[in-house]
Design a protein around this motif. Sequence first.
Motif, PDB file in Angstrom:
ATOM      1  N   ASP A 140      69.422  10.015  76.567  1.00 57.93           N
ATOM      2  CA  ASP A 140      68.695   8.795  76.921  1.00 57.93           C
ATOM      3  C   ASP A 140      67.337   8.819  76.834  1.00 57.93           C
ATOM      4  OD1 ASP A 140      71.150   7.267  76.522  1.00 57.93           O
ATOM      5  OD2 ASP A 140      71.864   7.299  78.643  1.00 57.93           O
ATOM      6  N   TYR A 141      67.007   9.731  77.752  1.00 58.74           N
ATOM      7  CA  TYR A 141      65.526   9.808  78.132  1.00 58.74           C
ATOM      8  C   TYR A 141      64.668  10.856  77.287  1.00 58.74           C
ATOM      9  CZ  TYR A 141      66.684   7.613  82.492  1.00 58.74           C
ATOM     10  OH  TYR A 141      67.366   6.839  83.308  1.00 58.74           O
ATOM     11  N   ILE A 142      65.096  11.950  76.617  1.00 58.86           N
ATOM     12  CA  ILE A 142      64.492  13.003  75.770  1.00 58.86           C
ATOM     13  C   ILE A 142      65.607  13.150  74.804  1.00 58.86           C
ATOM     14  CG2 ILE A 142      63.759  15.259  75.388  1.00 58.86           C
ATOM     15  CD1 ILE A 142      63.081  15.054  78.308  1.00 58.86           C
ATOM     16  N   ALA A 143      65.069  12.883  73.505  1.00 61.82           N
ATOM     17  CA  ALA A 143      65.928  12.868  71.988  1.00 61.82           C
ATOM     18  C   ALA A 143      65.115  13.859  71.186  1.00 61.82           C
ATOM     19  CB  ALA A 143      66.063  11.640  71.465  1.00 61.82           C
ATOM     20  N   ALA A 144      66.081  14.493  70.312  1.00 61.10           N
ATOM     21  CA  ALA A 144      65.509  15.524  69.465  1.00 61.10           C
ATOM     22  C   ALA A 144      64.906  14.893  68.402  1.00 61.10           C
ATOM     23  CB  ALA A 144      66.995  16.128  68.948  1.00 61.10           C
ATOM     24  N   LYS A 145      64.904  13.673  67.958  1.00 54.80           N
ATOM     25  CA  LYS A 145      64.224  12.923  67.201  1.00 54.80           C
ATOM     26  C   LYS A 145      63.799  11.472  68.110  1.00 54.80           C
ATOM     27  CE  LYS A 145      64.929  15.508  63.628  1.00 54.80           C
ATOM     28  NZ  LYS A 145      63.989  16.294  62.986  1.00 54.80           N
ATOM     29  N   SER A 146      62.563  11.121  67.632  1.00 62.58           N
ATOM     30  CA  SER A 146      61.999  10.176  68.338  1.00 62.58           C
ATOM     31  C   SER A 146      61.397   9.025  67.449  1.00 62.58           C
ATOM     32  CB  SER A 146      60.809  10.426  69.337  1.00 62.58           C
ATOM     33  OG  SER A 146      60.080   9.531  70.131  1.00 62.58           O
ATOM     34  N   GLY A 147      61.471   7.768  67.842  1.00 61.82           N
ATOM     35  CA  GLY A 147      60.999   6.784  66.948  1.00 61.82           C
ATOM     36  C   GLY A 147      59.493   6.827  67.129  1.00 61.82           C
ATOM     37  N   HIS A 148      58.894   7.604  68.037  1.00 60.98           N
ATOM     38  CA  HIS A 148      57.441   7.604  68.239  1.00 60.98           C
ATOM     39  C   HIS A 148      56.712   8.248  66.962  1.00 60.98           C
ATOM     40  CE1 HIS A 148      56.229   6.257  72.417  1.00 60.98           C
ATOM     41  NE2 HIS A 148      57.189   6.425  72.663  1.00 60.98           N
ATOM     42  N   SER A 149      57.761   9.117  66.424  1.00 60.69           N
ATOM     43  CA  SER A 149      57.295  10.178  65.360  1.00 60.69           C
ATOM     44  C   SER A 149      57.295   9.160  63.872  1.00 60.69           C
ATOM     45  CB  SER A 149      58.162  11.337  64.997  1.00 60.69           C
ATOM     46  OG  SER A 149      58.192  11.981  66.118  1.00 60.69           O
ATOM     47  N   ARG A 150      57.505   7.903  63.975  1.00 69.43           N
ATOM     48  CA  ARG A 150      57.431   7.024  62.858  1.00 69.43           C
ATOM     49  C   ARG A 150      56.153   6.309  62.874  1.00 69.43           C
ATOM     50  NH1 ARG A 150      63.266   5.129  64.051  1.00 69.43           N
ATOM     51  NH2 ARG A 150      64.467   7.059  63.550  1.00 69.43           N
ATOM     52  N   GLY A 151      55.363   6.140  64.019  1.00 66.83           N
ATOM     53  CA  GLY A 151      54.088   5.675  64.066  1.00 66.83           C
ATOM     54  C   GLY A 151      54.213   3.985  64.566  1.00 66.83           C
ATOM     55  N   SER A 152      55.185   3.754  64.665  1.00 69.20           N
ATOM     56  CA  SER A 152      55.516   2.214  65.154  1.00 69.20           C
ATOM     57  C   SER A 152      55.724   2.063  66.407  1.00 69.20           C
ATOM     58  CB  SER A 152      56.420   1.573  64.317  1.00 69.20           C
ATOM     59  OG  SER A 152      56.053   1.422  62.974  1.00 69.20           O
ATOM     60  N   THR A 153      55.940   2.896  67.470  1.00 75.33           N
ATOM     61  CA  THR A 153      56.458   2.889  68.758  1.00 75.33           C
ATOM     62  C   THR A 153      55.129   3.388  69.912  1.00 75.33           C
ATOM     63  OG1 THR A 153      58.865   3.280  68.185  1.00 75.33           O
ATOM     64  CG2 THR A 153      58.053   3.899  70.232  1.00 75.33           C
ATOM     65  N   ILE A 154      55.085   2.465  70.866  1.00 74.34           N
ATOM     66  CA  ILE A 154      54.022   2.767  71.774  1.00 74.34           C
ATOM     67  C   ILE A 154      54.592   2.631  73.158  1.00 74.34           C
ATOM     68  CG2 ILE A 154      53.398   0.510  71.455  1.00 74.34           C
ATOM     69  CD1 ILE A 154      50.422   1.288  71.846  1.00 74.34           C
ATOM     70  N   ASP A 155      53.881   3.522  74.069  1.00 70.18           N
ATOM     71  CA  ASP A 155      54.105   3.443  75.536  1.00 70.18           C
ATOM     72  C   ASP A 155      52.855   2.759  76.346  1.00 70.18           C
ATOM     73  OD1 ASP A 155      56.988   4.555  75.122  1.00 70.18           O
ATOM     74  OD2 ASP A 155      55.941   6.687  75.534  1.00 70.18           O
TER      75      ASP A 155
END
Length: 233
Positions: A140-155
């Motif tokens: 839930d908190y740390i994933a092996a694949k992240s949506g951030h790596s697609r360039g459309s997610t922001i914190d």
Amino acid sequence: MAFTFLTRLPKSISLLSIAVILTGNVYADSSDDKRSEFVDVGALLPNAVLDIRYFGHHNFVGKPVDGYNAPKCLLHNSAATALKKVQVAAQTQGLSLKIYDCYRPQRAVDHFVRWVNDLEDTRTKAEFYPNLGKDKLLGDYIAAKSGHSRGSTIDLTLVDAKGNELDMGSPFDMFDTLSNTDDPRISAEQKANRYKLKSLMTEAGFAPYSMEWWHFTYKPQAYPATYFDFVVE
């Protein structure tokens, strides 16, 4: 069965194509020509505050993360354009955006996974996961694949005219149910602040993640099945 299937594939099909067929995910390396579609948000939004945590030491890993060669926020141009609308709307309320992370190279995600599997390294536990064992973070908190790596997610979060962060009830990257947008333990003011951020983002086309009040993804994503790995520089 999988081996039989692979042996029947035409020789012209690459290993990358096989990976797409089997997993639906494309792993894009640093030579990928889509890099030109990513925008430097700091240049686009000069009034936004950048606090790119994984470039420095103040993060749950406790040191700079692989792939962050500069404290920059990069986003696909579609998400960056939408984020500009958010900043304009926030400024009408006397507020501004403070950005923690944007595009995240796959090598950074790999660094996170190595960190979470090193159960002896608990230097940052008190600040970032005080109520969980490190072995509970993967998923839930740390994933092996992240949506951030697609360039459309922001914190991100909101700051007032003096640059002070609005009280959101938990800090960025605190791995705890307290960071869930609707956690019942937060105060009315903290909930109002979270919903102020959520409203600004959703009105511009970003979708929230209920477990992390700071996490939003622009929809539709430009590359919903791709994980890029070019460095942030």
